[in-house]
Scaffold this active site. Sequence first.
Site, PDB file in Angstrom:
ATOM      1  N   GLY A  13       0.790  -1.219   0.000  1.00 49.84           N
ATOM      2  CA  GLY A  13       0.000   0.000   0.000  1.00 49.84           C
ATOM      3  C   GLY A  13       0.824   1.271   0.000  1.00 49.84           C
ATOM      4  O   GLY A  13       1.829   1.396  -0.713  1.00 49.84           O
ATOM      5  N   ILE A  14       0.397   2.240   0.811  1.00 53.37           N
ATOM      6  CA  ILE A  14       1.043   3.550   0.845  1.00 53.37           C
ATOM      7  C   ILE A  14       2.498   3.437   1.272  1.00 53.37           C
ATOM      8  O   ILE A  14       3.389   4.039   0.669  1.00 53.37           O
ATOM      9  CB  ILE A  14       0.262   4.495   1.779  1.00 53.37           C
ATOM     10  CG1 ILE A  14      -1.093   4.847   1.146  1.00 53.37           C
ATOM     11  CG2 ILE A  14       1.068   5.766   2.063  1.00 53.37           C
ATOM     12  CD1 ILE A  14      -2.018   5.621   2.059  1.00 53.37           C
ATOM     13  N   ASP A  60       6.203  -5.339  16.317  1.00 53.26           N
ATOM     14  CA  ASP A  60       4.794  -5.135  16.658  1.00 53.26           C
ATOM     15  C   ASP A  60       4.654  -3.745  17.257  1.00 53.26           C
ATOM     16  O   ASP A  60       5.041  -3.502  18.403  1.00 53.26           O
ATOM     17  CB  ASP A  60       4.346  -6.200  17.664  1.00 53.26           C
ATOM     18  CG  ASP A  60       2.910  -6.010  18.121  1.00 53.26           C
ATOM     19  OD1 ASP A  60       2.211  -5.103  17.613  1.00 53.26           O
ATOM     20  OD2 ASP A  60       2.475  -6.786  19.001  1.00 53.26           O
ATOM     21  N   ASN A  83       3.810   5.659   8.959  1.00 51.75           N
ATOM     22  CA  ASN A  83       2.723   5.284   8.060  1.00 51.75           C
ATOM     23  C   ASN A  83       1.876   4.137   8.590  1.00 51.75           C
ATOM     24  O   ASN A  83       0.671   4.071   8.321  1.00 51.75           O
ATOM     25  CB  ASN A  83       3.311   4.896   6.696  1.00 51.75           C
ATOM     26  CG  ASN A  83       2.306   4.160   5.837  1.00 51.75           C
ATOM     27  OD1 ASN A  83       1.363   4.737   5.311  1.00 51.75           O
ATOM     28  ND2 ASN A  83       2.487   2.840   5.701  1.00 51.75           N
ATOM     29  N   SER A 135      -5.487  11.093   8.052  1.00 56.24           N
ATOM     30  CA  SER A 135      -6.646  10.674   7.271  1.00 56.24           C
ATOM     31  C   SER A 135      -7.672  11.793   7.177  1.00 56.24           C
ATOM     32  O   SER A 135      -7.873  12.531   8.154  1.00 56.24           O
ATOM     33  CB  SER A 135      -7.286   9.445   7.928  1.00 56.24           C
ATOM     34  OG  SER A 135      -8.535   9.147   7.335  1.00 56.24           O
ATOM     35  N   TYR A 148     -10.382   4.672  15.069  1.00 56.40           N
ATOM     36  CA  TYR A 148      -9.448   5.071  14.020  1.00 56.40           C
ATOM     37  C   TYR A 148      -9.475   6.579  13.806  1.00 56.40           C
ATOM     38  O   TYR A 148      -8.436   7.241  13.779  1.00 56.40           O
ATOM     39  CB  TYR A 148      -9.791   4.348  12.719  1.00 56.40           C
ATOM     40  CG  TYR A 148      -8.922   4.743  11.553  1.00 56.40           C
ATOM     41  CD1 TYR A 148      -7.656   4.186  11.385  1.00 56.40           C
ATOM     42  CD2 TYR A 148      -9.356   5.669  10.608  1.00 56.40           C
ATOM     43  CE1 TYR A 148      -6.844   4.545  10.319  1.00 56.40           C
ATOM     44  CE2 TYR A 148      -8.556   6.037   9.539  1.00 56.40           C
ATOM     45  CZ  TYR A 148      -7.304   5.469   9.393  1.00 56.40           C
ATOM     46  OH  TYR A 148      -6.499   5.843   8.342  1.00 56.40           O
ATOM     47  N   LYS A 152      -6.347   9.274  14.536  1.00 60.06           N
ATOM     48  CA  LYS A 152      -5.738  10.120  13.512  1.00 60.06           C
ATOM     49  C   LYS A 152      -5.840  11.600  13.883  1.00 60.06           C
ATOM     50  O   LYS A 152      -4.950  12.396  13.570  1.00 60.06           O
ATOM     51  CB  LYS A 152      -6.374   9.850  12.153  1.00 60.06           C
ATOM     52  CG  LYS A 152      -6.039   8.481  11.577  1.00 60.06           C
ATOM     53  CD  LYS A 152      -4.546   8.318  11.339  1.00 60.06           C
ATOM     54  CE  LYS A 152      -4.196   7.003  10.676  1.00 60.06           C
ATOM     55  NZ  LYS A 152      -2.755   6.867  10.391  1.00 60.06           N
ATOM     56  N   PRO A 178      -3.937  11.340   2.967  1.00 57.29           N
ATOM     57  CA  PRO A 178      -3.970  10.777   1.624  1.00 57.29           C
ATOM     58  C   PRO A 178      -5.304  10.812   0.879  1.00 57.29           C
ATOM     59  O   PRO A 178      -5.327  10.624  -0.332  1.00 57.29           O
ATOM     60  CB  PRO A 178      -3.540   9.322   1.824  1.00 57.29           C
ATOM     61  CG  PRO A 178      -2.952   9.263   3.177  1.00 57.29           C
ATOM     62  CD  PRO A 178      -3.675  10.301   3.960  1.00 57.29           C
TER      63      PRO A 178
END
Length: 247
Positions: A13-14, A60, A83, A135, A148, A152, A178
């Site tokens: 991904g990114i 982790d 990221n 995000s 989430y 962010k 993004p």
Amino acid sequence: MDQRILVTGARRGIGAALAIGLARPGVTLLLHHFGAAEQTEGVARLCRVLGAQTRTLDADLGDPAAVGELAGEAGAVDVLINNAARASNVPIDQLSIDEWLATFAVNVTASMLLAQTLGAGMAGRGWGRIINVVSPTVLLGGPSGPAYVSSKAALIGLTRSLARALGPRGVTVNALSPGAIRTEGEDELEESDRAAGRGRTDLVATQAVPRELIPEDLVATVRLLASDGSGALTGQVLEVGGGLVFR
């Protein structure tokens, strides 16, 4: 300019796109992953073809001790790209405290610990770049779950605080937002939502650039943020989302 760059969540991904986009002779890329060595090594091979030196690091990020070990293995880093993320889409009526804490551990605490340790080295050398991937859901409130989105938002606050603290010592800290990027992780979230009978916001329909974005759309901006010429650019959230228009 030779650089040593740590990218967390670099296996796909990114993260993978940014690593490949930054690969060139003179660059050493430290590619973090968690339990996906073979996939990450594939990214590393592509980076080496482009002239970079590479090393893969398994950790982790939900475990603060493991994050400390990762920072120690990374050593002196010029550019840190936070990221990696736990993409929680659990709705509020099903959200457990364990899910909340696990999401913040990866998305906020790990980023803080890496910035704290590696940023201190940057500050001591008088130059560094920290880039936190955030995000647009912070403004939208969705389509992801509250853990989430909240994590962010916290990462944006951390970005601005770090920018103020580290700016006088030659270190810039910015956030990259993004937009609606098509990745394997996004596909998995959509499948999970469909299975649970949950709908998702169509972000592409709200963009000024009406196409689905790809991770490679972010590379030019990250090259700028990681460059010597971005010394006056700090504490900002750069939206690379095709001109999202919120309705």
